[in-house]
Design a protein around this motif. Structure first.
Motif, short mmCIF file in Angstrom:
data_model
loop_
_atom_site.label_atom_id
_atom_site.label_comp_id
_atom_site.label_asym_id
_atom_site.label_seq_id
_atom_site.Cartn_x
_atom_site.Cartn_y
_atom_site.Cartn_z
N LEU A 1 6.77 -8.03 -30.82
CA LEU A 1 7.97 -8.53 -31.57
C LEU A 1 7.70 -9.97 -32.50
O LEU A 1 8.28 -10.12 -33.37
CB LEU A 1 8.97 -8.84 -30.79
CG LEU A 1 9.78 -7.53 -30.37
CD1 LEU A 1 10.96 -7.73 -29.36
CD2 LEU A 1 10.19 -6.54 -31.44
N SER A 2 6.46 -10.73 -31.72
CA SER A 2 6.19 -11.90 -32.48
C SER A 2 5.35 -11.84 -33.73
O SER A 2 4.64 -12.54 -34.31
CB SER A 2 5.86 -12.93 -31.57
OG SER A 2 4.45 -12.55 -31.11
N GLY A 3 4.81 -10.54 -33.82
CA GLY A 3 3.95 -10.17 -34.97
C GLY A 3 2.52 -10.28 -34.55
O GLY A 3 1.51 -10.05 -35.41
N GLN A 4 2.21 -10.54 -33.14
CA GLN A 4 0.85 -10.74 -32.84
C GLN A 4 0.30 -9.00 -32.40
O GLN A 4 0.86 -8.39 -31.93
CB GLN A 4 0.64 -11.47 -31.43
CG GLN A 4 -0.77 -11.63 -30.81
CD GLN A 4 -0.78 -12.81 -29.58
OE1 GLN A 4 0.44 -12.98 -29.16
NE2 GLN A 4 -1.93 -12.74 -29.12
N VAL A 5 -0.93 -9.03 -32.92
CA VAL A 5 -1.77 -7.66 -32.72
C VAL A 5 -2.63 -7.81 -31.77
O VAL A 5 -3.61 -8.67 -31.70
CB VAL A 5 -2.24 -7.43 -34.13
CG1 VAL A 5 -2.86 -5.82 -34.07
CG2 VAL A 5 -0.97 -7.41 -35.36
N PHE A 6 -2.72 -6.86 -30.93
CA PHE A 6 -3.58 -6.64 -29.68
C PHE A 6 -4.46 -5.26 -30.20
O PHE A 6 -3.99 -4.16 -30.45
CB PHE A 6 -2.65 -6.21 -28.32
CG PHE A 6 -1.83 -7.54 -27.82
CD1 PHE A 6 -2.58 -8.55 -27.10
CD2 PHE A 6 -0.58 -7.64 -28.28
CE1 PHE A 6 -1.67 -9.29 -26.79
CE2 PHE A 6 0.14 -8.65 -27.92
CZ PHE A 6 -0.46 -9.64 -27.07
N ARG A 7 -5.75 -5.82 -30.25
CA ARG A 7 -6.70 -4.55 -30.64
C ARG A 7 -7.62 -4.07 -29.46
O ARG A 7 -8.21 -2.92 -29.75
CB ARG A 7 -7.57 -5.21 -31.84
CG ARG A 7 -6.79 -5.43 -33.06
CD ARG A 7 -7.57 -5.82 -34.10
NE ARG A 7 -6.77 -5.81 -35.42
CZ ARG A 7 -6.03 -7.04 -35.71
NH1 ARG A 7 -5.98 -8.13 -35.25
NH2 ARG A 7 -5.44 -7.09 -36.96
N ALA A 8 -7.52 -4.56 -28.48
CA ALA A 8 -8.05 -4.16 -27.22
C ALA A 8 -7.23 -4.07 -26.11
O ALA A 8 -6.68 -5.08 -26.00
CB ALA A 8 -9.40 -4.62 -27.07
N ILE A 9 -7.38 -3.15 -25.20
CA ILE A 9 -6.47 -3.02 -24.03
C ILE A 9 -7.43 -3.13 -23.03
O ILE A 9 -8.13 -2.30 -22.69
CB ILE A 9 -5.37 -2.15 -23.96
CG1 ILE A 9 -4.40 -2.17 -25.08
CG2 ILE A 9 -4.85 -2.09 -22.63
CD1 ILE A 9 -3.52 -0.90 -25.20
N VAL A 10 -7.32 -3.91 -21.85
CA VAL A 10 -7.86 -3.90 -20.45
C VAL A 10 -6.75 -3.69 -19.43
O VAL A 10 -6.02 -4.54 -19.27
CB VAL A 10 -8.82 -5.18 -20.28
CG1 VAL A 10 -9.46 -5.00 -18.82
CG2 VAL A 10 -9.93 -5.26 -21.51
N VAL A 11 -6.87 -2.78 -18.84
CA VAL A 11 -5.68 -2.51 -17.73
C VAL A 11 -6.34 -2.67 -16.14
O VAL A 11 -7.37 -2.05 -16.07
CB VAL A 11 -5.35 -0.98 -17.94
CG1 VAL A 11 -4.15 -0.75 -16.62
CG2 VAL A 11 -4.84 -0.47 -19.25
N PRO A 12 -5.96 -3.75 -15.66
CA PRO A 12 -6.33 -3.96 -14.27
C PRO A 12 -6.01 -2.71 -13.28
O PRO A 12 -5.52 -1.81 -13.77
CB PRO A 12 -5.42 -5.19 -13.81
CG PRO A 12 -4.78 -5.61 -15.08
CD PRO A 12 -4.73 -4.60 -15.94
N SER A 13 -6.50 -2.99 -12.20
CA SER A 13 -6.71 -1.84 -11.15
C SER A 13 -5.26 -1.50 -11.21
O SER A 13 -4.36 -2.49 -11.06
CB SER A 13 -7.21 -2.20 -9.66
OG SER A 13 -7.03 -1.46 -8.91
N SER A 14 -4.64 -0.35 -10.96
CA SER A 14 -3.28 0.12 -10.77
C SER A 14 -3.37 1.45 -9.89
O SER A 14 -4.00 2.31 -10.21
CB SER A 14 -2.60 0.21 -12.07
OG SER A 14 -3.19 1.09 -12.97
N THR A 15 -2.03 1.54 -9.35
CA THR A 15 -1.86 2.94 -8.56
C THR A 15 -1.14 3.92 -9.52
O THR A 15 -1.42 5.01 -9.41
CB THR A 15 -1.00 2.63 -7.13
OG1 THR A 15 -1.71 1.68 -6.70
CG2 THR A 15 -0.82 3.66 -6.41
N VAL A 16 -0.26 3.68 -10.27
CA VAL A 16 0.59 4.42 -11.27
C VAL A 16 0.40 3.88 -12.58
O VAL A 16 0.51 2.83 -13.02
CB VAL A 16 2.13 4.52 -10.46
CG1 VAL A 16 2.20 5.02 -9.30
CG2 VAL A 16 2.58 3.20 -10.66
N ILE A 17 0.96 5.04 -13.42
CA ILE A 17 1.31 4.85 -14.91
C ILE A 17 2.52 5.49 -15.25
O ILE A 17 2.55 6.62 -14.74
CB ILE A 17 -0.02 5.01 -15.69
CG1 ILE A 17 0.20 4.43 -17.17
CG2 ILE A 17 -0.40 6.58 -15.53
CD1 ILE A 17 -1.11 4.69 -17.91
#
Length: 119
Positions: free
Chosen positions: A46-62
């Motif tokens: 919403l602030s206009g910042q663009v994320f071009r890569a995603i790194v997802v930490p260890s997780s059990t569910v999505i």
């Protein structure tokens, strides 16, 4: 769900990003599922910042919505990395019906012992 690795992975990942002087931010489930849009070559908040890569930490569910948004992000040509343990179940509205194992083949799995390297 008793997954202490998720907290450890998130903290370690944050420190590694700082050490490599990578500008980053947390992206929560609400942003992923409903607030952010796929625009301008990445996830746009919403602030206009663009994320071009995603790194997802260890997780059990999505969540199903989150999974579909990650797939859309990846299909738009962006990088999606999973760090450590990948999710073992997909959640729709409640955990009561969570039985499906997510197909995460669209993402790159980074082993927990690996150190991030700046590209």
């Amino acid at each position: 769900m008793g997954d202490n690795d998720a907290d450890i992975s998130t903290t370690k990942l944050g420190w590694q990003l700082y050490e490599h002087q990578v500008e980053w931010d947390y992206f929560d489930e609400q942003s992923l599922s409903s607030v952010a849009t796929i625009a301008d070559g990445g996830f746009k908040d919403l602030s206009g910042q663009v994320f071009r890569a995603i790194v997802v930490p260890s997780s059990t569910v999505i969540t199903r919505t989150g999974l579909e948004r990650f797939k859309g992000f990846r299909q738009s040509g962006r990088q999606a990395d999973l760090r450590g343990t990948d999710a073992q179940m997909v959640v729709d509205k409640t955990f009561m019906s969570a039985k499906e194992v997510p197909d995460l083949s669209f993402a790159t799995l980074i082993e927990p012992a690996e150190t991030l390297r700046r590209a």
